[in-house]
Every structure is written in C-alpha cells, then in structure tokens.
Write an enzyme that holds these catalytic residues in place. Structure first.
Site, PDB file in Angstrom:
ATOM      1  N   GLY B  37       0.791  -1.149  -0.237  1.00 38.21           N
ATOM      2  CA  GLY B  37       0.059  -0.101  -0.051  1.00 38.21           C
ATOM      3  C   GLY B  37       0.734   1.482  -0.133  1.00 38.21           C
ATOM      4  CB  CYS B 246     -25.907  -9.765 -17.414  1.00 38.43           C
ATOM      5  SG  CYS B 246     -25.506  -9.548 -18.999  1.00 38.43           S
ATOM      6  CB  CYS B 249     -24.617 -13.870 -19.527  1.00 37.57           C
ATOM      7  SG  CYS B 249     -24.015 -12.899 -18.030  1.00 37.57           S
ATOM      8  CB  CYS B 271     -21.488  -8.730 -18.210  1.00 40.59           C
ATOM      9  SG  CYS B 271     -22.059  -9.976 -17.226  1.00 40.59           S
ATOM     10  CB  CYS B 277     -20.699 -11.108 -20.715  1.00 41.50           C
ATOM     11  SG  CYS B 277     -22.564 -11.130 -21.048  1.00 41.50           S
TER      12      CYS B 277
END
Lengths: 364, 303, 199
Positions: B37, B246, B249, B271, B277
């Site tokens: 970080g 979605c 899909c 998606c 997808c």
C-alpha cells in the site's frame, strides 16, 4: 485462446490510415521535406528540441512533419524517442561566455563590452502580413560586417565584479540531478527546477512569468542580458580523461537581474533569475528566468504567496507532455465509473423525492 | 485462433524498455510488495503512448513480463475497448508474447477501471493503471504534506471527508476510487475501479501491482493481504447493487454497464466484464435480451 | 586486471534477468515459499552463483551494493560484480540498496543496514543471504501479507538470533529491511511485513 480481432482493432488501423492520408494532403501540392521544416520553420524546430529535451534539429523537423505541425505532439514524439537512448554520461557545463554571438542585447546598460547585437529578430518589425512571402519573392542579401571573434563577457559578470549581484559560485563536487532518471522529490534543488523549466511548456511559463509582473509574486526584474548563438558541447570520456568536442549547439540564454532589499542575513543586492533553452526562443528563456527567480522566494527569506513561487505547483504542472496526456485521457471510456455515479445520483434523487413527499404530507 | 506469438519490433528491447529501466522498475516493485500500500517513487519513463493512458501499467507490465507469459488487457472490463486493443498490440509487437481475452488463460492481466468477475488465481498477476495514486490528493494537494500524513498514519482527513458525506447525503458519496486500508497500515487508492470491485482485492490469491506513470509511483498488494474499504460502524461499506441481472447472460452479483437503446429512455444492463459474459453465454446462459441484441459484447469498442 | 579473467554472467541477460526477477518477486510476494532460481552463470568463489544472479538481476550504477567481509576480500568477486553490474560498492551497510552476505555467521545485525525513513520506508537495504538449505515446513512459523493463513519455513545456517532480530525489524514497520535467502538454485524471502516465530 484467441486474440481479439473485433471492431476496435480494425477501427484503430483505419483511423491511423486516414491520419496518414490527411497528413499528406492533396498530392497536387508538393510534399514537405524535413529539410524545409528544419531551415524554414526553424523556430518551431527549436521549440520542439527545447521541450523535447533533445538537441537534434533533423529529428525535430521530422517529428513536426509527422505531427502535422502539432508542436506538443512533436515534442511528445521526440521525448518518447529520447527515453530509449543509451546514456554515456554527463556533458561538461557549456560556457555561454564563449558563445559565438548572433544576437546579444542588454536592457540594463546602454552600451557594454561586446556591444548590443540585434541579430535576427522580430523586434521592431511591423506586424503586417507580408504578401510578398506568398509570392515566393527572395529577400535581399543581409548586411554583413567583418568581426574578430572574441569572448563577450556576460552582463552579470560585470556586475559581479562590483559585488552588486549575488555571487554564483560553481560547485564542481555536487552531482547534477536529472529528473528524467530519478523521481522528483520536493523541495527540489535549483538544478532540478531549472531542468524542469527548460523542458516546461512555453505557454505555461509565459503565463506564470507574466503573472509575476502583474503582482502575483513581484520580482522587480530587469533584462540584464539575452544572448543567442552557438556554443560547443563537450564530453569527457572516462578512458580519455579530457574533454572532446561533440559539436556546436544553438542556445538562448537570459539573465534576469532582480532588485532585492536584503534580509537579516543578506545585504541589499541584485539577485538572479536564469533561463537557458535550446535554439532561439527569447520568450521561453525570459519566462523561464522570471519563474526561476520567483521559485527562489524561500531562499531569500520571502513568503510564498503566489502561484509562480509555489514549487510544487509549478514543477508538477509545467510539463506539457504530462498535461496533455492527462487532460486528453478524459476522452478514454469512463463508463464504468460513470455508471457508478449514475447509480448514486439516481439513489440520491429518489431519497430527495421521498423527503419532499414526506414534507408535503406533513404540511397537509 | 490460438494464442499468437508476434515477431519483435526491430530496434527495441524485449518489451520495449531498456534493461536499466526494467531494473529500476523491478526494484520499485519489490519494495512495493514489501511495504503493501505504500507508494514507491520511481523514475517513470516517457512511453510511446500518452501519460494518463496507462503508461504506469505498461511500464510495470513491461518490467515483469517474460516470453512464457500470456497477457490480457482490459479497459472498462472489456478486451476490445480501443485503449485495451492498443496496449495489447503494443506488447504483442514489442515482446512477442501470447495474448488472450480469457481471464482464466492469462498470467498477467493489465486493467483500467475493473477487476475481472472470475476469481483470480495464485498463478496470476493483475496490473492496474492508476491516474492519481494518492488517496489524500483531493483533500491535500501537496505531496510534501500527504507524505507526512502517510508517515504518521494520520488518515483523519479521509475519515472526516467520508463522514461529511454521511452527514450531508446520508451515505458515503464515493462510488469509485474508494479508499482502502491495506494490511492494517497504509490507506491506498485502488485506482478508479468502482467500489463494487473493492472486496475482490481482499485476500486475493493474485499479486496486485499498481503503476502510475505520470505521477511516478508504483505500489502493490501482495496475495492474501487484508484490504479493508474505509467505513464506520454505523455506516458499513456497501457495494453497488443492480436491480436486474445481465440482459445477455442473466448473471447476478456482477457489475453492469448501462446501454442506451434509443432516445425514449430504453436501456439495458449488460456485464461490464465482456469475457465473463461471453463465457456464460457459451455455457448456455441466456438473458432476457440475448436473442435480440447480437454482438452487443462489442459495445463501447470501436465507437 | 584484464577483462578476460572475469567469468561469465547471464548467457541471455534480457530473458534470464526477467526469469530471476520473476522468482524474486514471487518469493517476496509469498514469504517463506521456496522458488526455483536457475542461476546459470559462473561466479568466482566465495560468491555463490545465486548471490551473483541476484546482483546481476537487480544491481546497477543506480543501486549500491554492500559486500560482507568474505566477499569484499576477494578481488575476483569485486571485479566480477563491478564488471557485470556497474554498481557502486559501499563500505557502510547503512548506505546499501542491496547487501550480499556469503558468510552468515559473520553477518552484521539487521539494524546496521539502511532502515528507510517513516516518509521513505523504501530507502532501505534488501539483504541477500547465501545459505545451504531452504525448505517449506520447519520450525519458523510465518504470518502476514502474502500468506493465506500461516506457513512454516526452514533455513540453515541462520543469522544469530534471527527470530529476535526479525521481531525488532517487524516492530519498526513501515521501516525495516527485507531478507532474501538463496540456496542451491533456490530463493525464498522474508519481507519486513512477515511475523516470524519459532515453534
């Protein structure tokens, strides 16, 4: 596994094909040669070399051709080329006192050793469009005079001899920083600041320098001297141990002389702002020297109050290749983040509507 | 077509960067991994693509990639957005490496703005393109100041900002670039991924590397590292939810893009992760509009 | 000294540097995991081939090297590293970006190397230590970033008071040093984040 060859890839190739076509323009017009650019658009070439940080007029001319005259794009091309070049070491400091002067003026002294030399300048031209240029009329031959070359002392050296200006003592032991090889760290020393300014965007520095003249960090400047001409670049190869000349380099140098009332530690004296750029660019060299002096504010015990005095602000934003990239990246797709914002605004609007409804019902 | 190995472009080193530059970046990456970080300064090079367009991610990828790697590049979750295509071509040309659009086949995934929906594995490294690495930058513009705040682990400013959001709006009004705390120490910017993706960073089996070219910073989250989205006890962190699956899909619990279908308010949600997808549709999943919108996977590509 | 006396570095510097870096990156990202490290080069004793491979992968004129007494005493080692890396050799361990240790027994304390500062914790030394064996399992228990739950690790020989020194190193976080261990064609690492206990 497969490589995506969908609309995107083909569209990019086609866009670049069209760009090449537009770059050439109608074939009824002769193709522009890099030589023509190098010699007839020499000041554009100079700017590309200065902000591209690479002294190579032929390459800069080609970059201008490739970029269709978009100078920041040309600077970008030169920078990207420069990155991959191997480094052999640092050159020797150039001696601008030994410059083969083409132009040299001082605003602080009427006459001085070496004289005032106007040279090729737009100064005092009347800015009237010259239609003879369109007709391709050859200009008359320039006036010539025989001179003996001799070193022309810098105005600041003349003042220095009298102790009126801050002494500038070379420090041969200190390493010279290079912000293209090590990340910039604040506060930055003057070597790094000058490097950043020399590569910095002319327009940005011009506006900052101008702002100091209008009171945003006033520095009381006088043009001690501007000179333009050629100096010899030299390098000391490790195995030889002495300097060998690499070739002549055109430079514009500006030494700004600034009034200074003195402080607890320093007597009243003139101080310096320095500008040095590749090629002929007085505007850039002058702006640079104004900003250099402004950035020395803390050194003279003065308060940082204006943008041009603020080192982090100036150094973080003066690079036009960085700036143009980040500004223009906004045209990349951002629809994922926009979707996130869209969802939030919709949610906040429905919450707002619910509150309004409640208020309305309470009132009734 | 199987993974393609393109010939190297003449005149440039493997993966474009010179070895000196790669070593410099590699040293920064190792430091980043050792200090999760923390933003390691590195002397970012000028790349042959504009700053802000992925030069940090490209430099990190160029420093880690080897001839046996398989590279996937996504932008907005999709492999065929123009910038993703451009970066993938750059590496196919300069490194001759195999490229793929399938998340499961990739060893290195360079991304802008998304983390794939499919869980990453220990064999994978994900490289994020980062525009503004400093999470405190919009609260404190000065590098000298933010550096001190990180040194002192003083993140009060950030908490005040998030709390002001709550008092003004009733909830935290940050939807992407949502700050995280890494390994109980540094507050880090996850890059402008939607906060939907933040939980994927927590204890991810994959190594996560972040490159910010213009701002000259590299940082990292090692695999299996705690990544906590900042929040408050009475206002816990939440991700975006979508009302519908979605449209192509039928996936739920994925991030969706809104696609405008006409100028009468018609729209569909599909998606954002185009590979995910496609894979679901290949497996036979069908959304409510999958029959009517052929080729919608390419939306946002070459427009 | 003639350049001819210097033994070979990597046969393919670009590809081999990447492969060795990849192993080092995995080692630091997954503390205690033992990664293969081919080190196919010809280093002059007492420099082990693995120490040499780390130096050739990471050191150059922008990253300083410190050599322990055993290594510094060998002209062949010094010439080899100078020739192949161009790195500046420093006498003081607290000036080193990388430290190479061939003799574990005579190693200075971890605290004598560069620790970085609170503002720049990255300005610290990565210490590369040659050992005889590296293995998973063993009596060192590791917890921290890069480790799913906990893992066991073993190495020998060990620097004196390793666990105690590592605890002190961990307590300084984000300051501190990172340790890389190289054995026979192997590499493993303990970054400053790892909590190490003897069980």
């Amino acid at each position: 596994m497969y490589v995506a060859v969908k609309g995107g890839e083909e569209a990019i190739d086609n866009a670049h094909g069209l760009l090449a076509h537009e770059r050439r323009g109608p074939v009824s017009v002769p193709d522009l040669s890099p030589d023509q650019i190098e010699t007839q658009l020499a000041l554009a070439v100079d700017r590309v070399m200065a902000e591209g940080s690479l002294y190579d007029p032929a390459l800069a001319a080609l970059a201008i051709k490739q970029s269709r005259g978009d100078l920041i794009e040309a600077i970008f091309l030169v920078r990207a080329f420069r990155t991959t070049l191997p480094r052999f070491g640092n050159g020797e400091p150039v001696d601008t006192g030994a410059m083969a002067i083409e132009r040299r003026i001082s605003a602080t002294f009427k006459d001085l050793p070496g004289g005032q030399v106007l040279g090729p300048t737009f100064d005092y031209t009347h800015r009237l469009i010259d239609f003879m240029l369109a007709a391709g009329v050859a200009p008359p031959a320039p006036a010539e005079v025989e001179t003996d070359f001799e070193a022309t002392p810098r105005v600041t050296d003349l003042l220095d001899g009298q102790g009126l200006i801050e002494a500038e003592l070379p420090d041969d032991t200190a390493e010279v920083g290079d912000l293209t090889r090590a990340p910039l760290d604040f506060p930055a020393d003057r070597d790094l600041r000058l490097q950043a300014l020399a590569r910095g965007d002319e327009g940005f520095l011009l506006a900052l320098g101008y702002s100091t003249q209008r009171g945003y960090g006033r520095t009381h400047p006088f043009v001690g001297e501007i000179r333009f001409g050629e100096v010899m670049a030299e390098f000391v190869p490790e195995e030889l141990g002495f300097a060998v000349p690499l070739g002549p380099v055109s430079l514009t140098e500006c030494q700004m002389v600034n009034q200074f009332h003195g402080s607890a530690e320093l007597p009243p004296q003139f101080t310096r702002g320095y500008g040095l750029v590749f090629g002929q660019s007085e505007r850039k060299a002058m702006a640079m020297s104004l900003v250099d002096r402004a950035l020395r504010t803390r050194e003279f015990g003065e308060d940082v109050t204006a943008p041009a005095q603020d080192e982090e602000f100036v150094l973080s934003h003066c690079d036009n290749v960085q700036a143009t990239g980040f500004v223009e990246h906004l045209k990349l797709p951002h629809y994922v983040d926009f979707q996130a914002e869209l969802g939030l605004v919709r949610k906040m609007r429905s919450e707002y509507a619910a509150r309004q409804q409640e208020l309305k019902e309470a009132a009734e | 077509m199987s993974a393609v190995a393109a010939p190297q472009a003449n005149g440039y080193n493997f993966a474009y960067l010179d070895e000196q530059t790669k070593r410099m970046i590699r040293r920064a990456i190792l430091k980043g991994i050792a200090i999760p970080g923390y933003q390691v300064p590195f002397s970012s090079r000028e790349m042959p693509m504009p700053y802000g367009w992925g030069t940090g991610g490209v430099q990190v990828t160029a420093a880690i990639i080897g001839p046996d790697d398989v590279l996937k590049v996504i932008d907005q979750g999709s492999d065929d957005t123009t910038n993703a295509v451009s970066i993938r071509k750059f590496f196919a040309k300069t490194a001759g490496v195999a490229t793929t659009t399938e998340t499961r086949d990739a060893t290195i995934i360079q991304t802008r703005h998304r983390i794939p929906e499919r869980q990453l594995t220990e064999k994978q490294t994900i490289v994020f393109q980062v525009p503004i690495p400093e999470p405190l930058r919009f609260l404190e513009p000065r590098e000298t100041e933010t550096r001190k705040l990180h040194a002192l682990a003083d993140y009060g400013l950030m908490h005040v900002k998030l709390y002001e959001d709550i008092s003004r709006h009733g909830h935290i009004a940050t939807t992407y670039d949502y700050p995280v705390e890494v390994a109980d120490r540094y507050v880090m910017n996850p890059s402008p991924t939607p906060k939907f993706d933040n939980p994927k960073m927590h204890m991810s089996p994959a190594l996560q590397l972040f490159g910010a070219g213009r701002e000259k910073r590299i940082y990292a989250v090692p695999p299996f590292t705690k990544v906590r989205s900042l929040d408050f006890e009475d206002h816990p962190f939440e991700v975006q939810r979508f009302d519908k699956p979605c449209a192509l899909c039928a996936a739920t619990n994925v991030y969706l893009d809104e696609v405008v279908l006409d100028d009468r308010g018609g729209r569909m949600f599909v998606c954002s992760d185009s590979d995910y997808c496609e894979e679901r549709r290949a497996d036979g999943h069908r959304g409510e509009l999958s029959g009517e919108a052929p080729g919608l996977h390419a939306i946002g590509g070459a427009s | 000294m003639s350049a001819l006396a210097i033994t070979a570095g990597f046969a393919d510097p670009v590809i081999e540097a990447q492969a060795h870096f990849h192993a080092l990156m995995n080692a630091l990202a997954r503390p205690g995991s033992v990664q293969p490290f081919p080190a196919a080069l010809d280093a002059p004793a007492p420099l082990t081939r693995e120490l040499a491979a780390v130096a050739l992968t990471l050191a150059d004129h922008e990253a300083t090297l410190w050599l322990d007494e055993t290594l510094a005493a060998s002209k062949a080692v010094v010439d080899y590293l100078r020739f192949h890396t161009g790195a500046r050799l420093v006498a003081n361990p607290s000036d080193a970006a990388f430290a190479l240790v061939a003799d574990v027994a005579a190693m200075p304390t971890l605290a004598s190397f560069a620790q970085g500062t609170d503002e720049y914790p990255d300005r610290s030394t990565t210490i590369v230590i040659a050992v005889e064996t590296l293995a998973a399992g063993g009596d060192l228990e590791l917890i921290g970033p890069g480790i799913e739950d906990r893992t066991r690790f073993d190495l020998s020989p060990r620097p004196a008071g390793l666990a105690v020194q590592l605890a002190a190193n961990r307590a300084k976080f984000p300051r501190g040093v990172d340790l890389v261990f190289v054995g026979a064609r192997q590499v493993a690492a303990l970054p400053r984040t790892t909590l190490v206990s003897e069980v």
